[in-house]
Structures are given as C-alpha cells and as structure tokens.
Design an enzyme around this catalytic site. Structure first.
Site, PDB file in Angstrom:
ATOM      1  N   GLU A 188       0.740  -1.002   0.147  1.00  0.00           N
ATOM      2  CA  GLU A 188       0.258   0.057  -0.076  1.00  0.00           C
ATOM      3  C   GLU A 188       0.776   1.115   0.277  1.00  0.00           C
ATOM      4  OE1 GLU A 188      -2.593  -0.424   3.187  1.00  0.00           O
ATOM      5  OE2 GLU A 188      -3.695  -2.632   2.273  1.00  0.00           O
ATOM      6  N   LYS A 214     -16.161  -1.474   2.097  1.00  0.00           N
ATOM      7  CA  LYS A 214     -14.768  -1.981   0.979  1.00  0.00           C
ATOM      8  C   LYS A 214     -16.003  -2.248   0.164  1.00  0.00           C
ATOM      9  CE  LYS A 214     -10.960  -3.765   3.412  1.00  0.00           C
ATOM     10  NZ  LYS A 214      -9.781  -3.726   4.850  1.00  0.00           N
TER      11      LYS A 214
END
Length: 437
Positions: free
Chosen positions: A204, A349
């Site tokens: 990330e 999400k």
C-alpha cells in the site's frame, strides 16, 4: 438509449501481480469500465472472491471462472436492462447468484459488473460518477487515512500491528491536506534512512522498517510529523484539536494475531506477549492516552464481540473505532453491531459485499445510527478510481487508500484533486468534523 447491449469481462493484473477482473459495460450511447480490487488480510465473513485454484497457472490465483461467468450468465441476463436502474441491476445479479456470500458467480464478477454499470449510467446521464450516485448534495472531500508505516500481515518485520496511518485534519482544503501527507511521508523516509532502517515500500506504499517494537513504530511516525513542520494533535484535548495538523489512525488487524483456541491476543512478531480481551482493550486505552490517536480499526478480533464491547466502553467516546473484519461492509453484521453497541464506525470495501447498492445501503445504515463510514481500498488495487467517487458521492468524509507512493494509490488521491477542482468553492473539507468523537 440507456439499454445494456453488451457486457464483457477480461482478466487483468492488480498491483501485486495477481489476476483480477475488469468489466466493460456497453449501451448504445455510453460505456463503463471497472476493475475489482483484492485483499491480503480478509475477514471470514466477506463475500467470496472466485479464484480458479489451478496451481499451474498464476499459482492458483487466476480469475477466468469469474470472467466466464460475466461473459456468459451475466451478459445474457442483463442485456436489455436499463443501465440507469442500478438497484434493479444489482438485485438481478444477486438473484442470478442465489447465495448469501456470492459464491456461485463470485463477488469479483458481480462487483465488476455492478460498478461498470454505474459508470455507464453516469456517462449516459452526462454526469461525473460522484454526482450520478450522490446527487447535488455530494460535495465533501474525504480526510485521507494515509498508511505510512506497515507491520503485521503487510510486512516481514517485528511489528505486530498492520498499519500506522496519518490523518491531516487541521486544514481547510483537501489539496492542502494532501500536501501535508506527502511532506510527512517524505520526512518519515528521511528519518528512517538516517536511522539506518529500510525505506522499501509495501503493498500500500507504506514503509516496513524492522523497528524494535510497536511503540517505536508509532513514535517514528509522530517524530516525522514534527520534522515536516506540523503538529500532532492530542486525542483527549477536544478543545485543542484545531491547534494540531495531523492525527494518528491505526489498523492493528487484530484478527491476524488473535489465537481462537487460547482466546488471547498474541504479539507473536514482537515480544510473544499474550493478552486477554480485557487486557487488549486496556492496552488500546493506554495508547489512546499517550499518543495522538483519532481512529483504531479492528482493535479487536472479528468475532470477539465481548472484546469490542469493552473497547467501545473504554474509549468509544474519544476514539473512532472502525469495524472492518467485524462488519465487512455488511448491513446485517453492522445492524448486529449497532444493537450490541460496539464500535462507532464502519470501513467500506466494495468487494467485501459485492454490489454498489449493498455498499450504499451499509453507508446509509451507518449514517442513520450515528456511525461514521471510511471508504477503503484493498491491498491489491488497480488504477480504478471508483472509491474516490463513492467517498464524495456519499459525503463519507474519510477515505483510506494507502500512502504517498505507488500509482495504484496515487490514482485515487489525484482523482480527488480533480473532483475538488470541479466542485470549486462548493467543495467542503471537513477536517476534524469528519469524526463524531
């Protein structure tokens, strides 16, 4: 015409070099494309991501079954439907699958179609996606949760907790907050280099240095905030929060180090320490009193409801407690959490639940019950920027989409810059007002 004429899926690659699904939706006068993300640390209650499991191809991670489901079953069933009728499309997708966890067609197949239809609908309506979904009230730019230092399942180091994030709250414009995040990121890189620690980045975009302890990890981030010329706010001093520029958010991903047999939280990457649910909740309460922490995600394991209740009672009035593995973007699980009084925020999400409609329903349920929503990426991402649009569409006020490196993360931040420019003087950056603690 807004009638769907063709749906086509293909296998593409995500940011970790694994296959994922991309879907194109065509009408006679519009087009939409969406790519599906994938997680590394996944909750057991998430919708099913369909993989081929052929170990001789992509180590079993191929998604050709999901692609075929789109190109055959879904393409045939959705042709002729109005692309602007999102709820009807998503209901049809759920009907075609017929399972509560989308295990027949695959959540990755269903989500790709759902999001691509929304984009085609937006193009047909001559609107940006955030306006198409959210209407005229969509104008809030989200406060970024920037994952600058990694441990846990995201790193090969001695840090138990998965993500140490910065949140630039003391600004009036998103673009200024983003600049702050970039400057802190570069200051942290310089600090790590000076200490002889690794500056390689993880999935990330955050650093994963081999630091001595969990405490050293958060203290490095706080030091970097100061080196960048900013002030870290104090979570207990509500009146003085405006004096600070940056606060800390954590995602320990506690399910990853929870031993279900022992019913203990085991710090297996660092000290080997074992904590009960009550001790773990007290641990976070201690950290919240010592460090400028505004948000903790998955501070307790996904099925440790008792632990979540304890944590909420201890610090839920002053720290945002985000359920990710706990709620998995699922309205039913969120409803259970609301009834039990656990947490005060939900991580959103899109691939945990699998359709845009269900995603928006979860956000709405949270909002109606005083819970905040944090729109989130996954560790396996693409150049797709849909979550940036959803964050603005829903006025969620917060987005979690990685660090200040890797183009798969920067794509979302850059999309938000474009939206801010498009909104002009009507754009709102909530800062500390994005939180309800």
């Amino acid at each position: 015409m807004s009638v769907i004429t063709k749906i086509h899926a293909r296998q593409i690659m995500d940011s970790r070099g694994n296959p994922t699904v991309e879907v194109d939706v065509y009408t006679e006068s519009s087009f939409g494309r969406a790519a599906v993300p994938s997680g590394a640390s996944t909750g057991v209650h998430e919708a099913v991501e369909l993989r081929d499991n052929d170990k001789s191809v992509f180590l079993g991670k191929g998604v050709l079954k999901a692609v075929e489901n789109v190109n055959t079953v879904i393409n045939s069933a959705l042709q002729g439907m109005d692309v602007t009728e999102q709820e009807e499309i998503d209901a049809k997708l759920l009907e075609l699958d017929g399972t509560p966890n989308k295990s027949v067609l695959g959540a990755n197949a269903i989500l790709g179609v759902s999001l691509a239809c929304a984009k085609a609908g937006a193009e047909y309506s001559a609107l940006p996606l955030y306006r198409y979904i959210g209407g005229t009230t969509a104008k809030t730019l989200p406060v970024p949760m920037m994952n600058v230092l990694n441990g846990g399942a995201h790193a090969d180091n001695t840090v138990d907790f998965q993500e140490f994030m910065i949140m630039p709250i003391g600004f009036e414009r998103y673009s200024d907050a983003l600049r702050c995040g970039a400057e802190v990121f570069h200051s942290l890189k310089a600090l790590l280099h000076k200490r002889g620690l690794s500056t390689a980045v993880g999935d990330e975009g955050g650093f994963a240095p081999n630091v001595e302890s969990n405490e050293q990890a958060i203290e490095l981030v706080i030091e970097a905030i100061g080196l960048a010329g900013y002030k870290a706010g104090a979570p207990t001093d509500k009146g003085g929060l405006g004096d600070g520029h940056v606060m800390i958010a954590l995602d320990p991903a506690s399910s990853e180090f929870y031993d279900t047999e022992k019913k203990k939280y085991v710090f297996k990457k660092s000290s080997g320490r074992e904590l009960s649910s009550e001790e773990m909740a007290s641990y976070w309460a201690d950290w919240a009193s010592r460090y400028p922490i505004i948000s903790i995600e998955d501070g307790m394991a996904e099925d440790d409801w008792e632990g979540w209740k304890l944590l909420t009672e201890k610090i839920g009035d002053r720290v945002q407690l985000v359920g990710d593995d706990l709620f998995v973007t699922n309205s039913k699980r969120l409803g259970e959490g609301i009834e039990k009084g656990v947490g005060n925020s939900i991580l959103i999400k899109v691939n945990q639940i699998g359709t845009l409609t269900e995603t928006l329903q979860a956000i709405d349920l949270a909002k109606r019950n005083g819970y905040t929503s944090v729109i989130s990426h996954r560790s396996g991402e693409t150049e797709d920027t849909t979550i940036a649009q959803i964050a603005v569409a829903t006025n969620a006020g917060q987005i979690k989409t990685g660090s200040m490196s890797r183009s798969d993360r920067m794509a979302k931040y850059n999309e938000l810059l474009r939206i801010e420019e498009m909104l002009g003087d009507t754009a709102v950056y909530p800062g500390i007002k994005a939180f309800r603690v």
